[in-house]
Design a protein around this motif. Structure first.
Motif, mmCIF file in Angstrom:
data_model
loop_
_atom_site.group_PDB
_atom_site.id
_atom_site.type_symbol
_atom_site.label_atom_id
_atom_site.label_comp_id
_atom_site.label_asym_id
_atom_site.label_seq_id
_atom_site.Cartn_x
_atom_site.Cartn_y
_atom_site.Cartn_z
ATOM 1 N N GLU A 241 6.123 -4.240 10.321
ATOM 2 C CA GLU A 241 6.771 -5.510 10.077
ATOM 3 C C GLU A 241 8.243 -5.284 9.733
ATOM 4 O OE1 GLU A 241 4.149 -7.848 7.481
ATOM 5 O OE2 GLU A 241 3.246 -8.674 9.300
ATOM 6 N N ARG A 242 8.713 -5.665 8.563
ATOM 7 C CA ARG A 242 10.158 -5.580 8.284
ATOM 8 C C ARG A 242 10.558 -4.250 7.654
ATOM 9 N NH1 ARG A 242 7.804 -7.618 3.858
ATOM 10 N NH2 ARG A 242 8.707 -7.127 1.798
ATOM 11 N N VAL A 243 9.634 -3.289 7.517
ATOM 12 C CA VAL A 243 9.886 -2.048 6.784
ATOM 13 C C VAL A 243 9.975 -0.847 7.722
ATOM 14 C CG1 VAL A 243 8.979 -0.432 5.063
ATOM 15 C CG2 VAL A 243 8.810 -2.899 4.673
ATOM 16 N N LEU A 244 11.043 -0.081 7.582
ATOM 17 C CA LEU A 244 11.172 1.229 8.223
ATOM 18 C C LEU A 244 11.132 2.275 7.117
ATOM 19 C CD1 LEU A 244 11.774 3.234 10.528
ATOM 20 C CD2 LEU A 244 14.217 2.751 10.188
ATOM 21 N N ALA A 291 1.439 8.516 8.689
ATOM 22 C CA ALA A 291 0.532 7.639 7.960
ATOM 23 C C ALA A 291 0.491 6.287 8.649
ATOM 24 C CB ALA A 291 1.002 7.484 6.511
ATOM 25 N N GLN A 292 -0.550 5.551 8.403
ATOM 26 C CA GLN A 292 -0.618 4.176 8.882
ATOM 27 C C GLN A 292 0.013 3.294 7.818
ATOM 28 O OE1 GLN A 292 -5.070 4.866 10.252
ATOM 29 N NE2 GLN A 292 -4.381 2.859 10.954
ATOM 30 N N LEU A 293 1.166 2.745 8.127
ATOM 31 C CA LEU A 293 1.813 1.777 7.244
ATOM 32 C C LEU A 293 1.327 0.401 7.675
ATOM 33 C CD1 LEU A 293 3.803 1.067 5.006
ATOM 34 C CD2 LEU A 293 5.655 1.174 6.701
ATOM 35 N N VAL A 294 0.556 -0.245 6.823
ATOM 36 C CA VAL A 294 -0.138 -1.473 7.211
ATOM 37 C C VAL A 294 0.128 -2.575 6.196
ATOM 38 C CG1 VAL A 294 -1.968 -0.206 8.410
ATOM 39 C CG2 VAL A 294 -2.270 -0.800 5.997
ATOM 40 N N THR A 295 0.000 -3.811 6.668
ATOM 41 C CA THR A 295 0.113 -4.984 5.807
ATOM 42 C C THR A 295 -1.283 -5.405 5.370
ATOM 43 O OG1 THR A 295 2.089 -5.714 6.998
ATOM 44 C CG2 THR A 295 0.942 -7.356 5.653
ATOM 45 N N LEU A 296 -1.508 -5.431 4.075
ATOM 46 C CA LEU A 296 -2.812 -5.819 3.543
ATOM 47 C C LEU A 296 -2.962 -7.338 3.569
ATOM 48 C CD1 LEU A 296 -2.851 -3.384 0.488
ATOM 49 C CD2 LEU A 296 -4.077 -3.104 2.649
ATOM 50 N N PRO A 297 -4.195 -7.818 3.687
ATOM 51 C CA PRO A 297 -4.416 -9.270 3.711
ATOM 52 C C PRO A 297 -4.080 -9.926 2.366
ATOM 53 C CG PRO A 297 -6.343 -8.062 4.530
ATOM 54 C CD PRO A 297 -5.438 -7.059 3.887
ATOM 55 N N ASP A 298 -3.940 -11.241 2.419
ATOM 56 C CA ASP A 298 -3.819 -12.070 1.218
ATOM 57 C C ASP A 298 -2.604 -11.726 0.366
ATOM 58 O OD1 ASP A 298 -6.274 -13.325 1.932
ATOM 59 O OD2 ASP A 298 -7.377 -11.670 1.000
ATOM 60 N N GLY A 299 -1.506 -11.348 1.012
ATOM 61 C CA GLY A 299 -0.270 -11.123 0.281
ATOM 62 C C GLY A 299 -0.290 -9.943 -0.663
#
Length: 420
Positions: A241-244, A291-299
């Motif tokens: 998303e918006r993170v490098l 690594a897998q940089l992922v966005t977790l659900p529910d904020g």
């Protein structure tokens, strides 16, 4: 209405998994050449990682191992499994398709003018053991993403331009279903090791996908990083998303790259790991960035799904714990055990291909559920070889066992049309 989410497709580690040291420039592969590998344990570790990700609330898919040994490839070289020179036989047995990050480059629908998700299968021509993967990989991509109203699957970039797929490609966006900025990372020189991603290949993929030049950046991987063992960009940088999240020494002209990114995506957050906190050698040894940089659900923020080796490196773990203690976007560290893959040079990020799509548009046979992973694990437990040493590859019995094991998995997953 279409529901676009990021799906991670992991390569199921195949029954021919072995350590033959085939990957020049991959320190782990070279270091462990000749060691005994444990295919059953390797595949179960990969399945456990998929379960872990699903428990985090992430969408998960998988790809089948390819048919190995590849006797057709050996026949095209005028030899057979029994008669081939050891290095060619080992290349024919390689289970390297497990590293699905090299399966293709993916441009999601929001980035493409035609509103389709585009996938170009990687040719992987730099390494002989991987150069014969693409026909089998293409067959799976064409099956998994067969819905032509949502996907366009492209043939590989032709020789002599080497293309290594998503391992040298990053996408920044806010959020996943919004138009993004795609960063194609290429190499020019790696000192003693080859630069695997060619600039012309990166440009060709961007053209195939119809990407507008205002939303594309081409960046050169640092020659020092390649020479140190960062054979793919995803060994020294990862985006979500918006993170490098990147090592200080990942790119040849980092300041210009960061400026270009900020110009195209002002909300980007660039986290630069300084070399005086984590050396390039420690980053590569621990696979901190693979690594897998992922966005977790529910904020719940972002998480790093890391190899357990990162926790065992004092400098790496010290930096990471300081980072998550701050107020940055990465809030959680999730170590996973993929030691069998790591010993051959592939961490959690190598094992997966990220595809932003509506899961309902993907062939459901490639989408993971707890029950499907139970069925896969049973086939692996019952039929994958427990151990393989490189000197076993010439035996016909091992060829029979490997072929039978893969066939049973295809049947269990209702993917018999991939049986070849």
């Amino acid at each position: 209405m279409s529901r676009l989410v990021e799906i991670n497709f992991d390569g199921i580690i195949g029954p021919s998994h072995n350590y033959s040291g085939l990957s020049l420039g991959n320190i782990a592969s070279s270091t462990n050449a000749g060691a005994t590998a444990y295919p059953r344990e390797a595949a179960l570790q990969g399945i456990a990682k998929m379960r872990h990700n699903m428990e985090l609330g992430l969408a998960q898919g998988f790809f089948m191992p390819l048919d190995r040994p590849n006797s057709g490839w050996l026949e095209s070289l005028g030899t057979t499994i029994a008669d081939a020179e050891p290095h060619l036989r080992a290349a024919a047995f390689s289970a390297s398709s497990m590293w699905a990050a090299n399966a293709s480059t993916v441009s999601p629908a929001p980035d493409a003018p035609d509103g389709k998700c585009h996938l170009t299968v990687a040719n992987l021509q730099t390494m002989p053991h991987r150069s014969h993967e693409w026909p089998g990989t293409l067959a799976q991509l064409q099956l998994a993403f067969a819905d032509s109203s949502h996907f366009a699957v492209h043939a590989p970039v032709p020789s002599p331009f080497g293309d290594e797929g998503a391992a040298n490609h990053m996408r920044l966006c806010s959020p996943h279903d919004a138009p993004g900025v795609e960063i194609f990372v290429y190499g020019k020189s790696g000192g003693p090791f080859p630069a695997r991603q060619h600039f012309e290949a990166s440009k060709a993929v961007a053209r195939k996908h119809g990407l507008h030049e205002d939303r594309v950046i081409f960046a050169q991987q640092a020659e020092t990083a390649i020479a140190a063992g960062a054979f793919h960009n995803d060994v020294v940088a990862v985006a979500n998303e918006r993170v490098l999240f990147t090592h200080e020494q990942a790119f040849e002209q980092p300041a210009a790259l960061y400026e270009a990114i900020r110009d195209k995506l002002p909300e980007v957050e660039i986290i630069i790991v300084p070399a005086d906190r984590v050396s390039l050698a420690d980053a590569i040894k621990s696979y901190l960035f693979n690594a897998q940089l992922v966005t977790l659900p529910d904020g719940a923020g972002m998480a790093l799904i890391l190899p357990s080796e990162a926790r065992e490196n004092e400098a790496v773990w010290g930096y990471l714990t300081d980072m998550v203690a701050g107020n940055g976007p990465i809030r959680r560290l999730c170590p996973v055990d993929v030691r069998q893959s790591m010993a051959n040079g592939g961490g959690p990020a190598c094992l997966r291909l990220r595809v932003v799509a509506d899961p309902a548009t993907v062939d459901e046979r490639f989408m993971a559920t707890p029950d499907k992973l139970d069925a896969v694990a049973k086939v692996v437990t019952d039929h994958w070889p427990e151990a393989i040493s490189p000197d076993q590859l010439s035996g016909p019995e091992l060829t029979r066992i490997i072929g039978s094991a893969r066939h049973r998995l295809l049947v269990a997953c209702s993917l018999g049309e991939l049986a070849d």
